[in-house]
Design a protein around this motif. Structure first.
Motif, short mmCIF file in Angstrom:
data_model
loop_
_atom_site.label_atom_id
_atom_site.label_comp_id
_atom_site.label_asym_id
_atom_site.label_seq_id
_atom_site.Cartn_x
_atom_site.Cartn_y
_atom_site.Cartn_z
N TYR A 1 134.73 94.59 37.99
CA TYR A 1 134.40 95.84 38.68
C TYR A 1 133.07 95.64 39.39
O TYR A 1 132.00 95.68 38.79
CB TYR A 1 134.32 96.99 37.67
CG TYR A 1 134.25 98.37 38.30
CD1 TYR A 1 135.35 98.92 38.95
CD2 TYR A 1 133.08 99.13 38.21
CE1 TYR A 1 135.28 100.19 39.51
CE2 TYR A 1 133.00 100.40 38.77
CZ TYR A 1 134.12 100.92 39.42
OH TYR A 1 134.06 102.18 39.97
N SER B 1 131.46 107.02 40.07
CA SER B 1 130.17 107.70 39.91
C SER B 1 129.26 106.90 38.97
O SER B 1 129.74 106.13 38.14
CB SER B 1 130.38 109.08 39.30
OG SER B 1 131.03 109.93 40.21
N CYS C 1 123.62 97.57 35.00
CA CYS C 1 124.31 98.27 36.09
C CYS C 1 123.58 98.06 37.42
O CYS C 1 122.36 97.82 37.45
CB CYS C 1 124.38 99.76 35.81
SG CYS C 1 125.49 100.24 34.49
N ALA C 2 124.32 98.22 38.49
CA ALA C 2 123.77 98.02 39.83
C ALA C 2 122.63 98.98 40.15
O ALA C 2 121.62 98.59 40.75
CB ALA C 2 124.88 98.19 40.87
N SER D 1 134.59 92.51 33.67
CA SER D 1 135.29 93.73 34.12
C SER D 1 135.95 93.56 35.49
O SER D 1 136.86 94.31 35.83
CB SER D 1 134.28 94.89 34.22
OG SER D 1 133.40 94.71 35.33
N CYS E 1 122.62 105.34 33.76
CA CYS E 1 122.01 105.27 35.09
C CYS E 1 121.57 106.64 35.58
O CYS E 1 120.54 106.76 36.25
CB CYS E 1 122.97 104.61 36.08
SG CYS E 1 123.10 102.82 35.80
N VAL F 1 129.94 96.39 41.58
CA VAL F 1 129.13 97.57 41.92
C VAL F 1 127.90 97.11 42.70
O VAL F 1 127.24 96.14 42.31
CB VAL F 1 128.69 98.34 40.66
CG1 VAL F 1 128.01 99.66 41.06
CG2 VAL F 1 129.86 98.61 39.72
N1 THU Z 1 128.57 99.75 36.28
C1 THU Z 1 127.54 99.87 37.17
O1 THU Z 1 127.04 98.88 37.72
N2 THU Z 1 127.10 101.12 37.46
C2 THU Z 1 127.59 102.26 36.90
O2 THU Z 1 127.04 103.33 37.10
C3 THU Z 1 128.84 102.19 36.15
C4 THU Z 1 129.17 100.86 35.59
C5 THU Z 1 129.05 98.40 35.97
C6 THU Z 1 128.74 97.95 34.56
C7 THU Z 1 129.80 96.90 34.35
O3 THU Z 1 129.32 95.68 34.89
C8 THU Z 1 130.97 97.37 35.21
O4 THU Z 1 130.44 98.34 36.10
C9 THU Z 1 132.10 97.99 34.42
O5 THU Z 1 131.64 98.97 33.55
#
Ligand code: THU
Length: 126
Positions: free
Chosen positions: A22, A80, A51-52, A20, A85, A24
């Motif tokens: 992305y 958010s 997730c983080a 991703s 989570c 976190v």
């Molecule tokens: N992700 C998190 O770590 N926490 C969240 O609350 C939302 C999503 C991560 C999961 C994945 O690795 C990336 O963000 C994209 O969805």
């Protein structure tokens, strides 16, 4: 509160997000001031990613902590917590402040109960 926010921001650098991109970071604080961080850890089998927020909480529990007073999550765009989570935060923390951050600090200060209205929890299993 600043140490908690800074830890969540720092944890973005530990993110493993090759799919991703992305990043976190998250951090939780106990009532005696112990702060534990976590990051998202992705897997080529996508659903196995973590997730983080859950990494931070599961790490803190593993380290022997159980009472949490606040949680912070940090992303590039101040995203958010996801639904999964929110459920886990409610289960493990109850109603606590949740600081939603970007790299500059808090973008939105909310609570776990505001993030998860009408929760499903142990009270429904009695
Ligand atoms: N992700 C998190 O770590 N926490 C969240 O609350 C939302 C999503 C991560 C999961 C994945 O690795 C990336 O963000 C994209 O969805």
């Amino acid at each position: 509160m600043n140490d908690l926010i800074n830890k969540a921001i720092q944890m973005m650098d530990r993110s493993r997000a090759p799919y991703s991109n992305y990043k976190v970071g998250a951090a939780v604080e106990t009532y005696d001031g112990k702060i534990t961080g976590g990051c998202n850890v992705e897997n080529a089998s996508y659903p196995l990613s973590n997730c983080a927020e859950r990494t931070a909480l599961f790490t803190a529990i593993t380290e022997g902590h159980s009472q949490f007073k606040a949680l912070a999550v940090a992303t590039e765009n101040g995203g958010s917590p996801c639904g999964a989570c929110r459920q886990v935060i409610w289960e493990l923390c109850g109603d606590i402040p949740v600081y939603i951050c970007d790299k500059n600090g808090i973008k939105n200060e909310t609570t776990s109960s505001a993030l998860l209205p009408s929760p499903f929890d142990e009270s429904k299993l009695k």
